[in-house]
Design a protein around this motif. Structure first.
Motif, PDB file in Angstrom:
ATOM      1  N   ALA A 228     -11.975  35.857  69.272  1.00  0.00           N
ATOM      2  CA  ALA A 228     -12.174  37.128  69.976  1.00  0.00           C
ATOM      3  C   ALA A 228     -12.672  38.197  69.008  1.00  0.00           C
ATOM      4  O   ALA A 228     -13.536  39.016  69.356  1.00  0.00           O
ATOM      5  N   SER A 232     -16.334  40.123  69.203  1.00  0.00           N
ATOM      6  CA  SER A 232     -16.426  41.587  69.277  1.00  0.00           C
ATOM      7  C   SER A 232     -17.468  42.146  68.316  1.00  0.00           C
ATOM      8  O   SER A 232     -17.991  43.248  68.533  1.00  0.00           O
ATOM      9  N   ALA A 242     -16.288  49.141  64.418  1.00  0.00           N
ATOM     10  CA  ALA A 242     -16.413  47.720  64.747  1.00  0.00           C
ATOM     11  C   ALA A 242     -15.432  46.885  63.937  1.00  0.00           C
ATOM     12  O   ALA A 242     -14.804  45.951  64.465  1.00  0.00           O
ATOM     13  N   GLU A 245     -11.801  47.270  65.298  1.00  0.00           N
ATOM     14  CA  GLU A 245     -11.564  46.487  66.514  1.00  0.00           C
ATOM     15  C   GLU A 245     -11.409  45.009  66.184  1.00  0.00           C
ATOM     16  O   GLU A 245     -10.533  44.319  66.737  1.00  0.00           O
ATOM     17  N   ALA A 246     -12.234  44.503  65.272  1.00  0.00           N
ATOM     18  CA  ALA A 246     -12.117  43.104  64.864  1.00  0.00           C
ATOM     19  C   ALA A 246     -10.777  42.850  64.176  1.00  0.00           C
ATOM     20  O   ALA A 246     -10.140  41.813  64.403  1.00  0.00           O
ATOM     21  N   LEU A 249      -8.061  42.648  66.883  1.00  0.00           N
ATOM     22  CA  LEU A 249      -8.115  41.394  67.631  1.00  0.00           C
ATOM     23  C   LEU A 249      -7.671  40.201  66.784  1.00  0.00           C
ATOM     24  O   LEU A 249      -7.038  39.271  67.289  1.00  0.00           O
TER      25      LEU A 249
END
Length: 288
Positions: A228, A232, A242, A245-246, A249
């Motif tokens: 996931a 992303s 970015a 967010e990675a 996840l």
């Protein structure tokens, strides 16, 4: 404790080794560096009736890079991997991981094939190969097959290799023209298993992220591919948002347990931190 009795074989050729595996099957174990197998035999967690020492077989200790990518023989020692100019030139995720494996004594004898076949979720190279999308070549007297590393690493100390097969080579896809990667490892002391570790790979495409690979060590029953988190990043603009967010996840994908090395919450947090740091480092490497 001493190992159970076994018959020792020292084949001189690959065909001879594969013939022994075909004959003895589940009663046999392959000995490469022995850094995992010998301790397990001493504790009698493994009690093979036949031990097949493959160290005399030529052609299994080479490292080569070409249009199809990197090819690493199963008998390549960790120190040879760390010292390889071929690896350091184009494969930074491997280059940064190899010197962090265990300690100098283990790196002198331990092999990449043995490490991957052991399938320890605390093993560094399993995560590295997952992040890079590698595959392994498994040979038997009947032929050979190439298996993606994610299908090879089945469970804790379990792989998809058949009793009559031997891992002979690892294939790593060629990196993109603008790519980077790293391996970050948190350990209590040098030579200890990782508390948390993250393998990261990044390719840039026209200013965006074209491809990403993220895999985690010591935070689950296997080395974990953070799919996931990778998804992303595809097509995203590289940067703090970015990467954050990675990291989030990847932390969600992890399944750590509380132990003497840290709490579950602490380990999840460190997954987040290390993935973000790794991606920032990989981006800087790809942009250079």
């Amino acid at each position: 404790m001493l190992p159970s009795r076994f018959e020792y074989h020292r084949p001189a050729t690959l065909d001879e080794a594969l013939g022994l595996l075909a004959t003895h099957g589940e009663d046999a174990k392959v000995l490469a560096g022995g850094q995992s197998l010998i301790p397990m035999m001493k504790l009698r967690f493994a009690s093979p009736a036949h031990l097949i020492d493959i160290n005399r077989i030529s052609g299994l200790d080479g490292i080569g890079d070409g249009d199809g990518g990197l090819r690493i023989g199963a008998l390549v020692r960790h120190n040879a991997l760390a010292a390889s100019d071929v690896v350091s030139a184009r494969y930074p995720t491997i280059a940064t991981a190899a010197p962090q494996i265990a300690d100098p004594l283990v790196r002198n004898l331990g092999t990449i094939g043995g490490s991957l076949s052991h399938a320890d979720p605390s093993g560094d190279l399993g995560s590295v190969m997952l992040a890079l999308g590698a595959s392994v070549v498994l040979k038997s007297s009947a032929g050979e097959r190439e298996v993606p590393i994610g299908e090879f690493l089945v469970d804790t100390f379990q792989t998809s290799i058949a009793p009559n097969e031997m891992l002979t080579e690892i294939h790593v896809p060629a990196p993109g023209a603008r790519s980077g990667g790293t391996y970050l490892k948190l350990e209590r002391k040098v030579g200890d298993y990782a508390t948390v570790a993250a393998a990261v790979y990044l390719e840039l495409n026209n200013g965006s992220i074209g491809k990403a690979g993220i895999a985690l060590t010591s935070v689950g029953l296997t080395n974990i591919k953070a799919t996931a988190a990778e998804a992303s990043l595809a097509g995203a603009t590289p940067g703090d948002a970015a990467f954050a967010e990675a990291g989030r996840l990847a932390a969600e994908a992890s399944s750590p347990v509380s132990d003497v090395r840290g709490s579950e919450a602490y380990k999840r947090h460190m997954v987040d931190v290390y993935v973000q740091r790794g991606l920032a480092s990989a981006f800087a490497n790809a942009s250079a």
